[in-house]
Design an enzyme around this catalytic site. Structure first.
Site, PDB file in Angstrom:
ATOM      1  N   HIS A   1       0.883  -1.165   0.000  1.00 20.06           N
ATOM      2  CA  HIS A   1       0.000   0.000   0.000  1.00 20.06           C
ATOM      3  C   HIS A   1       0.925   1.220   0.000  1.00 20.06           C
ATOM      4  O   HIS A   1       2.004   1.180   0.594  1.00 20.06           O
ATOM      5  CB  HIS A   1      -0.838   0.093   1.277  1.00 20.06           C
ATOM      6  CG  HIS A   1      -1.750  -1.063   1.532  1.00 20.06           C
ATOM      7  ND1 HIS A   1      -1.338  -2.189   2.202  1.00 20.06           N
ATOM      8  CD2 HIS A   1      -3.059  -1.240   1.256  1.00 20.06           C
ATOM      9  CE1 HIS A   1      -2.370  -3.017   2.297  1.00 20.06           C
ATOM     10  NE2 HIS A   1      -3.420  -2.475   1.742  1.00 20.06           N
TER      11      HIS A   1
ATOM     12  N   ASP B   1       2.327   1.922   3.317  1.00 23.20           N
ATOM     13  CA  ASP B   1       3.277   0.968   3.919  1.00 23.20           C
ATOM     14  C   ASP B   1       4.700   1.411   3.637  1.00 23.20           C
ATOM     15  O   ASP B   1       5.568   1.335   4.502  1.00 23.20           O
ATOM     16  CB  ASP B   1       3.162  -0.444   3.297  1.00 23.20           C
ATOM     17  CG  ASP B   1       1.794  -1.048   3.405  1.00 23.20           C
ATOM     18  OD1 ASP B   1       1.077  -0.725   4.352  1.00 23.20           O
ATOM     19  OD2 ASP B   1       1.440  -1.865   2.516  1.00 23.20           O
TER      20      ASP B   1
HETATM   21  C1  XLS Z   1      -7.478  -6.693   4.089  1.00 25.39           C
HETATM   22  C2  XLS Z   1      -7.014  -6.883   2.727  1.00 25.39           C
HETATM   23  C3  XLS Z   1      -5.951  -5.913   2.259  1.00 25.39           C
HETATM   24  C4  XLS Z   1      -5.797  -5.930   0.750  1.00 25.39           C
HETATM   25  C5  XLS Z   1      -5.015  -4.780   0.200  1.00 25.39           C
HETATM   26  O1  XLS Z   1      -8.150  -7.526   4.662  1.00 25.39           O
HETATM   27  O2  XLS Z   1      -6.610  -8.217   2.599  1.00 25.39           O
HETATM   28  O3  XLS Z   1      -4.754  -6.153   2.888  1.00 25.39           O
HETATM   29  O4  XLS Z   1      -5.211  -7.111   0.298  1.00 25.39           O
HETATM   30  O5  XLS Z   1      -5.534  -3.571   0.575  1.00 25.39           O
END
Ligand code: XLS
Ligand code: CA
Ligand code: CA
Length: 441
Positions: free
Chosen positions: A103, A106
């Site tokens: 993200h 991140d």
């Molecule tokens: C949350 C999601 C998230 C997505 C990306 O539960 O898995 O991590 O994969 O935003």
């Protein structure tokens, strides 16, 4: 090879075969081994999820950080982001994983305001570019975090406040730019806050229209800048919102069709989201695949005894085998891959646990791949399935399916044919067949 944050692992994890007792070796993931016409590495295209593996601290609703992470110690946010990224690429190299996913928030700190966040992201994209070049590691997908910032607490694209939707749109623009700049092969939309808590304050139709418009704006931007990666939507039924608009594969496919978006998107199916939706992992994969829309996979698992998104590393061979049957049947994931959207447990506080976790997941999928390929080569399931529908190959079956038979003609035919006699579905026999393949590897 980078060697600073994981000094006890001083060479890439080796493949030693199934007889090995070395906990830090692969038993099945022999990356160069050919399975059909591709190597195991080409089939599986593993990816590390930056948020859990590099940013996770072990904190939960009841307690603070528990992990020892040398890369979280720098005094400044950008210093921390850079050290975290160095540690990430060291881990990728030592695991022999060629892809990662992130993200925007991140890899780069949020900063005081939107412009600062964008500047931080640009700095970190430049830094990532250097490390990608040095190591050969690639970006499987990027995405925008449209759920952590409190402004998104009532939705991002589906917020009742247009100012918030515009903020989310601007953020997504930068996240797509970052993904393009790093050669990302896909871009994911997961609508963590795109749902609602109560109908007392919500207009569902309007919110779905907003979400569709938002996605159209993203498609327009993608085309304008010439980003060639695949757009993906990741279904999830709930958590953090009670009802999410992209609840499962079928719901999401309907939404994409209804709003004329279907040609621009595929699905990213996550195992734990499937089970939260009351489905099996392979059901969600099969629904997406049947629509020609299975684009990528978030490889993890839930816990049968817990009702939330535990995001554990996949270890269940039955599940990885059935997943790989679906993937092989559609000839792979194209530009997608298997992203370990999974986190080590709070008590697994040592950095080396990240290696055990990924090794286990990689072996579980490599093993599942080998078994799935054999099941497919031997037509162990497909010949039975084909026969099961055999009555549609000719006669009334073929006439109905080609549109030639009417209700009246079906009745005429039935009156001479008499009552149908059903063949057994042989579920138990087929379960035994799958087990016999699993046992023999
Ligand atoms: C949350 C999601 C998230 C997505 C990306 O539960 O898995 O991590 O994969 O935003
Ligand atoms: Ca996910
Ligand atoms: Ca998840």
């Amino acid at each position: 090879m980078l060697n600073k944050f994981f000094p006890t692992i001083n060479k890439p994890i080796p493949y030693e075969g199934k007889a090995s007792k070395n906990a830090l070796a692969f038993k099945y993931y022999d990356r160069q081994q050919l399975v059909g016409s591709k190597t195991i590495a080409e089939h599986l295209r593993f990816s590390v999820a930056y948020w859990h593996t590099m940013m996770g601290t072990g904190s939960d609703m009841f307690g603070g950080p528990s992990f020892r992470r040398e890369w979280h110690k720098s005094a400044t946010p950008i210093g921390r982001a850079k050290e975290t990224m160095e540690a990430a690429f060291e881990l990728f190299q030592k695991l022999g994983i060629e892809y990662y996913c992130f993200h925007d928030r991140d890899i780069a700190p949020e900063g005081e305001n939107f412009s600062e966040a964008c500047k931080n992201l640009e700095t970190m994209v430049e830094f990532a570019k250097g490390l990608q070049k040095e190591t050969g590691v690639k970006l499987l997908w990027g995405t925008a975090n449209l759920f952590s910032n409190p402004i998104y607490s009532q939705g991002a694209a589906t917020s009742p406040n247009a100012h918030v939707m515009a903020h989310a749109a601007a953020q997504v623009k930068h996240a797509i730019d970052a993904t393009k700049e790093l050669g990302g092969e896909n871009y994911v939309f997961w609508g963590g806050r795109e749902g609602y808590e109560t109908l007392l304050n919500t207009d569902i139709k309007r919110e779905q229209q907003q979400m569709a418009r938002f996605l159209h704006m993203a498609v327009d931007y993608k085309q304008k800048i010439g980003f060639t990666g695949q757009f993906l939507i990741e279904p999830k039924p709930c958590e953090p919102t009670k009802h999410q608009y992209d609840t499962d594969a079928a719901t999401t496919l309907y939404f994409l069709k209804e709003y004329n978006l279907i040609d621009h998107f595929k699905l990213n199916i996550e195992a734990n989201h499937a089970t939260l939706a009351g489905h099996s992992f392979e059901h969600e994969l099969a629904v997406a695949s049947a629509a020609g829309k299975l684009g990528s996979v978030d490889a993890n698992r839930g816990d049968v005894l817990l009702g939330w998104d535990t995001d554990q590393f996949p270890t269940d061979l039955y599940s990885t085998t059935m997943a790989m049957v679906v993937v092989l049947k559609q000839h792979g994931l194209g530009s997608g891959g298997l992203n370990f959207d999974a986190k080590v447990r709070r008590s697994s506080n040592d950095p080396v646990d990240l290696f055990h976790a990924h090794i286990g997941g990689m072996d579980a999928f490599a093993h599942g791949l080998l078994i799935a390929q054999k099941i497919i080569d031997d037509k162990a399931l497909s010949s039975f399935i084909e026969e099961r529908y055999g009555s549609f190959r000719s006669g009334i079956g073929a006439q109905m399916m080609s549109g030639k038979a009417t209700l009246e003609e079906a009745e005429q035919w039935l009156l001479t044919a008499g009552a149908p006699v059903l063949q057994s579905g042989r579920q138990e026999m087929l379960e035994n067949i799958v087990n016999s393949y699993i046992f023999s590897y």
